[in-house]
Design a protein around this motif. Sequence first.
Motif, mmCIF file in Angstrom:
data_model
loop_
_atom_site.group_PDB
_atom_site.id
_atom_site.type_symbol
_atom_site.label_atom_id
_atom_site.label_comp_id
_atom_site.label_asym_id
_atom_site.label_seq_id
_atom_site.Cartn_x
_atom_site.Cartn_y
_atom_site.Cartn_z
ATOM 1 N N ALA A 135 48.069 25.930 49.304
ATOM 2 C CA ALA A 135 48.655 24.873 50.133
ATOM 3 C C ALA A 135 49.804 24.186 49.385
ATOM 4 O O ALA A 135 50.796 23.785 49.986
ATOM 5 C CB ALA A 135 47.591 23.864 50.521
ATOM 6 N N PHE A 136 49.664 24.074 48.032
ATOM 7 C CA PHE A 136 50.694 23.365 47.254
ATOM 8 C C PHE A 136 51.990 24.165 47.153
ATOM 9 O O PHE A 136 53.015 23.637 46.765
ATOM 10 C CB PHE A 136 50.154 23.022 45.855
ATOM 11 N N GLN A 137 51.912 25.485 47.444
ATOM 12 C CA GLN A 137 53.128 26.312 47.390
ATOM 13 C C GLN A 137 54.003 26.063 48.624
ATOM 14 O O GLN A 137 55.173 26.410 48.627
ATOM 15 C CB GLN A 137 52.764 27.822 47.360
ATOM 16 N N ASP A 138 53.400 25.501 49.642
ATOM 17 C CA ASP A 138 54.128 25.311 50.898
ATOM 18 C C ASP A 138 55.202 24.235 50.724
ATOM 19 O O ASP A 138 54.897 23.112 50.315
ATOM 20 C CB ASP A 138 53.098 24.884 51.968
ATOM 21 N N PRO A 139 56.486 24.565 51.012
ATOM 22 C CA PRO A 139 57.558 23.584 50.759
ATOM 23 C C PRO A 139 57.372 22.291 51.562
ATOM 24 O O PRO A 139 57.640 21.205 51.053
ATOM 25 C CB PRO A 139 58.833 24.309 51.199
ATOM 26 N N ASP A 140 56.878 22.409 52.801
ATOM 27 C CA ASP A 140 56.679 21.194 53.616
ATOM 28 C C ASP A 140 55.612 20.304 52.997
ATOM 29 O O ASP A 140 55.736 19.073 52.971
ATOM 30 C CB ASP A 140 56.263 21.570 55.047
ATOM 31 N N THR A 141 54.534 20.962 52.489
ATOM 32 C CA THR A 141 53.470 20.191 51.850
ATOM 33 C C THR A 141 54.017 19.486 50.614
ATOM 34 O O THR A 141 53.754 18.302 50.383
ATOM 35 C CB THR A 141 52.296 21.111 51.461
ATOM 36 N N GLN A 142 54.812 20.238 49.821
ATOM 37 C CA GLN A 142 55.394 19.633 48.599
ATOM 38 C C GLN A 142 56.266 18.432 48.956
ATOM 39 O O GLN A 142 56.163 17.368 48.339
ATOM 40 C CB GLN A 142 56.239 20.677 47.860
ATOM 41 N N ALA A 143 57.081 18.602 49.979
ATOM 42 C CA ALA A 143 57.967 17.504 50.390
ATOM 43 C C ALA A 143 57.136 16.300 50.830
ATOM 44 O O ALA A 143 57.447 15.147 50.492
ATOM 45 C CB ALA A 143 58.876 17.959 51.525
ATOM 46 N N GLY A 144 56.042 16.584 51.546
ATOM 47 C CA GLY A 144 55.164 15.509 52.022
ATOM 48 C C GLY A 144 54.547 14.756 50.860
ATOM 49 O O GLY A 144 54.490 13.522 50.851
ATOM 50 N N ILE A 145 54.104 15.516 49.839
ATOM 51 C CA ILE A 145 53.462 14.873 48.683
ATOM 52 C C ILE A 145 54.485 14.019 47.923
ATOM 53 O O ILE A 145 54.201 12.897 47.496
ATOM 54 C CB ILE A 145 52.817 15.933 47.759
ATOM 55 N N GLU A 146 55.692 14.576 47.794
ATOM 56 C CA GLU A 146 56.738 13.798 47.100
ATOM 57 C C GLU A 146 57.028 12.499 47.845
ATOM 58 O O GLU A 146 57.147 11.433 47.242
ATOM 59 C CB GLU A 146 58.026 14.632 47.013
ATOM 60 N N HIS A 147 57.089 12.602 49.155
ATOM 61 C CA HIS A 147 57.361 11.410 49.969
ATOM 62 C C HIS A 147 56.254 10.365 49.770
ATOM 63 O O HIS A 147 56.517 9.175 49.555
ATOM 64 C CB HIS A 147 57.451 11.814 51.451
ATOM 65 N N LEU A 148 55.010 10.876 49.790
ATOM 66 C CA LEU A 148 53.855 9.982 49.625
ATOM 67 C C LEU A 148 53.875 9.322 48.252
ATOM 68 O O LEU A 148 53.647 8.118 48.099
ATOM 69 C CB LEU A 148 52.569 10.796 49.828
ATOM 70 N N ALA A 149 54.197 10.150 47.224
ATOM 71 C CA ALA A 149 54.218 9.624 45.857
ATOM 72 C C ALA A 149 55.265 8.515 45.745
ATOM 73 O O ALA A 149 55.022 7.463 45.133
ATOM 74 C CB ALA A 149 54.503 10.748 44.864
ATOM 75 N N ALA A 150 56.437 8.749 46.349
ATOM 76 C CA ALA A 150 57.498 7.727 46.293
ATOM 77 C C ALA A 150 57.038 6.455 46.977
ATOM 78 O O ALA A 150 57.289 5.343 46.512
ATOM 79 C CB ALA A 150 58.757 8.275 46.960
ATOM 80 N N LYS A 151 56.331 6.621 48.062
ATOM 81 C CA LYS A 151 55.875 5.457 48.843
ATOM 82 C C LYS A 151 54.850 4.632 48.069
ATOM 83 O O LYS A 151 54.889 3.401 48.084
ATOM 84 C CB LYS A 151 55.274 5.984 50.151
#
Lengths: 134, 396
Positions: free
Chosen positions: A17-33
Amino acid sequence: MTEMSTPATPGSAGPAAFQDPDTQAGIEHLAAKVAPLLQANRFDNVVDLLSLVADGIDMTDERTIEKLMAAFEGAMAAGWTLGNAARMAGSVAGNAAEPPSLFQLARELRDPEVRRGLHAAVTFLRILGRQTGP
Amino acid sequence: MAKRILVVGGGIGGTMTANSLVHKLYPEVSSGEVTVTMLSDSPDHYYKPAFMYVAFNSFSKNELKRPQRSLLRPEIQFVVDKVAHFDFAQNRVRTQSGAIYGYDYLVVSTGCVPSPERIEGLKEAGDHFYLHEPARQLADRLARIEKGRIFITVTFPKTPNVPHQCGIAPIETTLMLDEFLRRRGVREKIEIVYTYPTVSQLLRNCLFLQKQTCEVLPSIFESKGIRFKRGFTLGRVDPDRKIAYSEEGDEQDFDILMSTPPIRAVDAVLDSGASQAPNDEGWLPTDRETLQLAGHENVYVMGDTGDLPVSKAGGTCHNQSPVVVDNIASSLRIGYPTAAYDGKVIAVAQMGLEAGMPLWYDYENDVEPHPPTKLGGLLRKSVNRGLYWAVARGLV
Ligand SMILES: Cc1cc2nc3c(=O)[nH]c(=O)nc-3n(C[C@H](O)[C@H](O)[C@H](O)COP(=O)(O)OP(=O)(O)OC[C@H]3O[C@@H](n4cnc5c(N)ncnc54)[C@H](O)[C@@H]3O)c2cc1C
C-alpha cells in the motif's frame, strides 16, 4: 476472541500500500497537517483519551451492559409511555369541536381505562412522596 | 368509512410495523380516517434470539419477555385472539373466538414453527433452542454432560431456496457451546461435531448458506478442535440407540443431538391455501420487492412466514418493515406502492460467548466475514439486554 481469516481487500494489502503514489501523497499531506500539533505536544490528551476508551471497553463486561441497558430501557420505556399519552391526549382533545362539559368529564370516570390511569397517577404521587420523604 | 389496517402477529415484524404505521400515518390515524388493529395469540412478546442464551443458562424467562401492550403505541387497538382462518379473497380473518375482522390492508407476520416431529425420532431424541422449553431442556443437558459426543445438525426447508430460521444461529451456538464446555472444564472429554446438509439454498456441500463464510469456517473450527462434516442431511433418528442417520447414507452416534429442526408456517397460514410450497411448509408467496402476497395487492407478508431467499431473522423484519409501511401509506395516499425491498438483512452475530460480528447482506451481496471483536460482542449484548425493546417500539 475468535480467530477468523480476513479476506484481502484490493489496494490495501500490507506494505505494498505504501508503494502507491496516491497513498504516499496522502500520508505526506496528513503529516504536514499534524506536524504543528505534534511539535506542540497537542496529542497527549488525545492519546490518553484513546487509552481511556480502550480501558473502558476492556473493563466492560456482561454485568455492566446488563445494568446500563436496564437503565436505558427504564428511561426509554417511561419516556415513550408518557410521550405516547401526551401525543394521543393532545390529539383527542384537539380534535373535539367543543371542550366537554363538567358532567361529560365526570362521566369519563366510568371508563376503566381512565380509572386505571388515575390510579397509576395517584400511585405515582404516593411513591414520589415516599422517595422524597424523610 | 375509516380504512382498516390489520396486523396479524405480535412478534418483532408485526410490532415494529404496527408502531411505524401509526407514526407514518399519524394525520390520518388521529383524525380517525385510518385505524390500526393488531391481532396476536399471545399477551406477551418474546425476544426469541434469547432462547439461544437460555440453552447456556444465561437468560431467564422473565428477562426475555415483555407485555405486548407495553410495546405498542396507544393508537393501536390490540386484541389477544388467534387467527384461525385467513380469507384473502374476502379481505377478512376469523379468529379462534369466532370474531370476524375485515380489513383494507393486511400485514401477515405470524413467524414460523419449529417442527422436529417432521423427522422420525428427532422429537424424542433431539434437542433444539428455537423455543423456550426445548432450550431449557438443552440447558440442563449441557450443564450436566461430562463426556461424550455432541452432534449438530441443520435442516433446511424442502422449499427451494428458502433458508432455516436465523441462518447464523447454528454457527453461533456451536461456538458458544465450545466456550461453554471449556468454562465448565469438560471440553477435552467432549467431541463436538458440526454438520451441514448437502443442499443449503443454492449451495452444495458447504458448511454455511453463503460461500465466503463457508470458506472461512474450517479454519475457525479447526482452531477450536470442533470437527465438521459436509453432506449430512438428517433423515431419521433412532432414539434408543442414539444414532442419527443421514439421507446420504451415513450414520453417527451422539450423546446430545443439537439440531436446527424443520420449520413450517403457522396452522392458519398453512390452511389458507395461499401457499404452493412443497412438503406442506406453507410459506406465503411474497413479491421480493413490494412484499405483497401474490395475487393480493392489499396483503403484505413479512419475516419468517414468507418464501423469500433471505434469512428468517429479526434483522430481516427490521429492513422489510419500512417498505411495508411506505407501501401501505403510499397506497392509501396516492393509490400505489412506492417502496422496494432490496433483500437487506442486518445482524450482530454472537461468535462465542464474548465476541460479536456485525454483518449485513442483500439480494446482490453476500456477507463479508470479518474478525469478531469484543466491541461487536458488547453491541450484541446491548441488543439482547435493551436495544431490542427500542427496536420493537419502532424507535431504532
Ligand atoms: C434461537 C433463535 C435465535 C435467533 N437469533 C436471531 C438473531 O441473532 N438475529 C436475528 O435477526 N434474528 C434471530 N432469530 C430470528 C428471529 O427471532 C425471527 O426471525 C423473528 O422473530 C421473526 O419475526 P416475525 O415477526 O416473522 O415472527 P415472530 O417474531 O415469530 O412473531 C410471530 C407472532 O405471531 C403470533 N402468531 C402466530 N400465529 C398466530 C395466529 N394464528 N394468530 C395471531 N397471532 C399469531 C405469535 O404469537 C408471535 O407473536 C432467532 C430466532 C431464534 C428462535
